[in-house]
Structures are given as C-alpha cells and as structure tokens.
Scaffold this active site. Structure first.
Site, mmCIF file in Angstrom:
data_model
loop_
_atom_site.group_PDB
_atom_site.id
_atom_site.type_symbol
_atom_site.label_atom_id
_atom_site.label_comp_id
_atom_site.label_asym_id
_atom_site.label_seq_id
_atom_site.Cartn_x
_atom_site.Cartn_y
_atom_site.Cartn_z
ATOM 1 N N ASN A 10 0.875 -1.180 0.000
ATOM 2 C CA ASN A 10 0.000 0.000 0.000
ATOM 3 C C ASN A 10 0.903 1.218 0.000
ATOM 4 O O ASN A 10 1.481 1.563 1.024
ATOM 5 C CB ASN A 10 -0.886 -0.017 1.251
ATOM 6 C CG ASN A 10 -1.664 1.283 1.416
ATOM 7 O OD1 ASN A 10 -1.793 2.056 0.467
ATOM 8 N ND2 ASN A 10 -2.165 1.539 2.618
ATOM 9 N N TRP A 11 1.033 1.818 -1.180
ATOM 10 C CA TRP A 11 1.969 2.954 -1.296
ATOM 11 C C TRP A 11 1.452 4.201 -0.585
ATOM 12 O O TRP A 11 2.205 5.152 -0.383
ATOM 13 C CB TRP A 11 2.205 3.286 -2.769
ATOM 14 C CG TRP A 11 3.034 2.286 -3.524
ATOM 15 C CD1 TRP A 11 3.498 1.071 -3.073
ATOM 16 C CD2 TRP A 11 3.514 2.431 -4.867
ATOM 17 N NE1 TRP A 11 4.218 0.456 -4.068
ATOM 18 C CE2 TRP A 11 4.246 1.257 -5.176
ATOM 19 C CE3 TRP A 11 3.391 3.422 -5.834
ATOM 20 C CZ2 TRP A 11 4.866 1.078 -6.429
ATOM 21 C CZ3 TRP A 11 3.999 3.238 -7.071
ATOM 22 C CH2 TRP A 11 4.730 2.070 -7.354
ATOM 23 N N LYS A 12 0.187 4.252 -0.250
ATOM 24 C CA LYS A 12 -0.417 5.467 0.317
ATOM 25 C C LYS A 12 -0.138 6.664 -0.617
ATOM 26 O O LYS A 12 -0.046 6.476 -1.824
ATOM 27 C CB LYS A 12 0.085 5.718 1.732
ATOM 28 C CG LYS A 12 0.022 4.461 2.619
ATOM 29 C CD LYS A 12 0.206 4.781 4.064
ATOM 30 C CE LYS A 12 0.391 3.499 4.864
ATOM 31 N NZ LYS A 12 0.121 3.678 6.270
ATOM 32 N N HIS A 95 -9.488 1.289 4.737
ATOM 33 C CA HIS A 95 -8.217 1.497 5.440
ATOM 34 C C HIS A 95 -8.472 2.431 6.623
ATOM 35 O O HIS A 95 -9.282 3.363 6.538
ATOM 36 C CB HIS A 95 -7.180 2.099 4.484
ATOM 37 C CG HIS A 95 -5.802 2.061 5.062
ATOM 38 N ND1 HIS A 95 -5.369 2.983 5.980
ATOM 39 C CD2 HIS A 95 -4.769 1.199 4.872
ATOM 40 C CE1 HIS A 95 -4.122 2.690 6.332
ATOM 41 N NE2 HIS A 95 -3.734 1.604 5.667
ATOM 42 N N GLU A 166 -5.550 -4.836 10.467
ATOM 43 C CA GLU A 166 -4.541 -3.803 10.672
ATOM 44 C C GLU A 166 -4.855 -3.041 11.955
ATOM 45 O O GLU A 166 -5.621 -2.065 11.928
ATOM 46 C CB GLU A 166 -4.536 -2.826 9.497
ATOM 47 C CG GLU A 166 -4.228 -3.463 8.161
ATOM 48 C CD GLU A 166 -3.612 -2.471 7.189
ATOM 49 O OE1 GLU A 166 -2.525 -2.756 6.699
ATOM 50 O OE2 GLU A 166 -4.206 -1.406 6.958
ATOM 51 N N SER A 207 3.267 -2.087 10.420
ATOM 52 C CA SER A 207 4.710 -2.075 10.656
ATOM 53 C C SER A 207 5.377 -3.420 10.388
ATOM 54 O O SER A 207 6.302 -3.811 11.095
ATOM 55 C CB SER A 207 5.020 -1.579 12.078
ATOM 56 O OG SER A 207 4.568 -0.242 12.244
ATOM 57 N N GLY A 228 2.739 -1.168 4.285
ATOM 58 C CA GLY A 228 2.774 0.256 3.966
ATOM 59 C C GLY A 228 4.201 0.714 3.688
ATOM 60 O O GLY A 228 4.747 0.511 2.602
ATOM 61 N N GLY A 229 4.822 1.317 4.684
ATOM 62 C CA GLY A 229 6.131 1.942 4.514
ATOM 63 C C GLY A 229 7.163 1.056 3.829
ATOM 64 O O GLY A 229 7.893 1.509 2.935
HETATM 65 C C1 PEP Z 1 -0.836 0.193 5.916
HETATM 66 O O1 PEP Z 1 -0.955 1.390 5.756
HETATM 67 O O2 PEP Z 1 -1.657 -0.573 5.377
HETATM 68 C C2 PEP Z 1 0.282 -0.300 6.722
HETATM 69 C C3 PEP Z 1 0.256 -1.531 7.158
HETATM 70 O O3 PEP Z 1 1.292 0.596 6.953
HETATM 71 P P1 PEP Z 1 2.726 0.298 7.652
HETATM 72 O O4 PEP Z 1 3.235 -1.016 7.091
HETATM 73 O O5 PEP Z 1 3.583 1.446 7.244
HETATM 74 O O6 PEP Z 1 2.488 0.211 9.111
#
Ligand code: PEP
Length: 244
Positions: A10-12, A95, A166, A207, A228-229
């Site tokens: 998920n590039w956001k 989300h 999540e 994370s 995400g990140g």
């Molecule tokens: C997300 O936004 O779906 C996510 C899991 O972010 P991160 O991995 O950065 O916590």
C-alpha cells in the site's frame, strides 16, 4: 482447501513517475508459486504501473473506490468500473486512514466492497481496533463489528474478498502486534466469516518489516501481509515477499 497467500503493498500518498519506475522494475519479478504479490498505487499512477506490470504476475491495485455504482455527479470520485477499465484487479477499502480522516463508516466500507465486487474487482477489506479500543478490551468486539458489516452486505460473496487485519496502533508506528496477538484476532475474523472463513485469505498489516515478517507469517491464520512503509523500498518489500 488451502488459502492463497499474498503480500500487497500500500503505497499510500507516495511516489513519482521516476521513483515508481525503479521500484516497479524490482517488483515485477517477485511473485512466485505460493506467494502472490500486489501493489496498490495512487490513482494517477495506475496507468504507469499497468504498463510496467503488464507481463508480470503482480496484481495492480488501487487504494480506494467510490461506493457509487452509476456514473454521475460525484466530483472527485472514481468508480469501481473505472478502476476495472484501468486494468485494476484489487482495491483497498476501509483502510483506517480513510475511516479516521474521511469519516468512513462500517456501512460505507461495506458498500464500497460491494461496488468493487460488482465490477469484478477484489476488495481488500481493512479492519482493526484503535489503541484506546484495545486498552479497553474491545479489540475483538470492534473487529467483529467491522467484519460483520461486510458479511451482512455481501452475503455469500464475502468468499471473494481479501481481509486485512490492521490494528490502528501498529500502522506506521513501528509497533507491531505480536504474532500471537495477530493470530488470535485472525482466528476470530475467520470465525466471523462463517463458511467463507475456510478460504478467505486474512492478511496482517501494521509495521511489517523484513525482520518481523517471518514470525507473523508463520501463524496458522495469517495468510500474508498488507505492507505500507516497507513496500516503498524495493529490497525491503522483496525480503517480505521472500519471508512468505
Ligand atoms: C498500511 O498502511 O496498510 C500499513 C500496514 O502501513 P505500515 O506497514 O507502514 O504500518
């Protein structure tokens, strides 16, 4: 029946044409038997990603979709049929950042999932409790309510979705649910899905990094991750796919 296993990025609200080109050049080669890979990119980069991923097994995804199914006066909205037209295979709905910053309710999220399915897209339905809800002992209740809304709206078609657990307190915070915390919520989601629970993949998100992916993915009810990140760094994303 065995469940499909997925790592979805998920590039956001990140990316540029130049950065995407080098990232996607690495992502194209990641899928393998038993490890499906998807990337959910900002709308404006869908056409670019579609072109780069054309001959790959990577699923192209979007990050949101309108609940409106008929075309019309909905400024700024993008329908599921438009996404299908753009070559999109899957779309994130619900989300926590949409629920939190855009006031999306369980009912709206369920309507978005229904709109996605009607257009032939796979909705990736996100659920998860806040830290306050977990501290109040309400994690199972909150997640059960969020899943229940989708089950009620979709009926048997819920068998066609991907679920993502999540916990809000773990997203972008560097704080991850322990494998055991993830497992117990995943098991409760599977139960709430009824018969569909046997086949619906349930991904963990929050994370996930190369260092913790293996232990989380080894839990019996965890079928992969929504990332995400770490999905923005080719080597990190590749290591997470390798951990699956
Ligand atoms: C997300 O936004 O779906 C996510 C899991 O972010 P991160 O991995 O950065 O916590």
């Amino acid at each position: 029946m065995s469940r499909a296993r997925w790592v979805v990025g998920n590039w956001k609200m990140n990316g540029s044409f130049a950065a995407n080109a080098s990232l996607l050049a690495e992502v194209v080669g990641l899928p393998r038997d038993g490890a499906n890979v998807g990337v959910c990119v900002p709308f404006v980069y869908l056409a670019q990603a579609r072109q780069i991923l054309a001959d790959s097994r990577v699923a192209l995804g979007a990050q949101d979709v309108s609940a409106q199914t008929a075309p019309g006066a909905f400024t700024g909205e993008i329908s599921a049929s438009m996404l299908a037209d753009a070559g999109v295979a899957q779309v994130i709905v619900g989300h926590s950042e949409r629920r939190q910053y855009h006031g999306e309710t369980d009912a709206l999220v369920a309507a978005k999932a229904a709109a996605a399915l009607a257009a032939g897209l796979v909705p990736i339905v996100c659920v998860g409790e806040t830290l306050a809800e977990r501290d109040a002992g309400q994690a199972f209740e909150v997640v059960g309510r969020q899943v229940g809304a989708v089950v009620a709206a979709l009926g048997e078609s819920v068998s066609q979705v991907l679920l993502a657990y999540e916990p809000v307190w773990a997203i972008g915070t560097g704080r991850t649910a322990s494998p055991e915390q993830a497992q117990e919520v995943h098991a409760s989601i599977r139960a709430a899905l009824g018969a569909a629970g046997a086949t619906v993949p349930i991904l963990y998100g929050g994370s996930v990094k190369a260092a913790n992916a293996s232990s989380i993915f080894s839990m019996p009810d965890v079928d992969g991750g929504l990332i995400g990140g770490a999905s923005l760094v080719a080597a990190d994303f590749a290591a997470i796919v390798a951990a699956l």
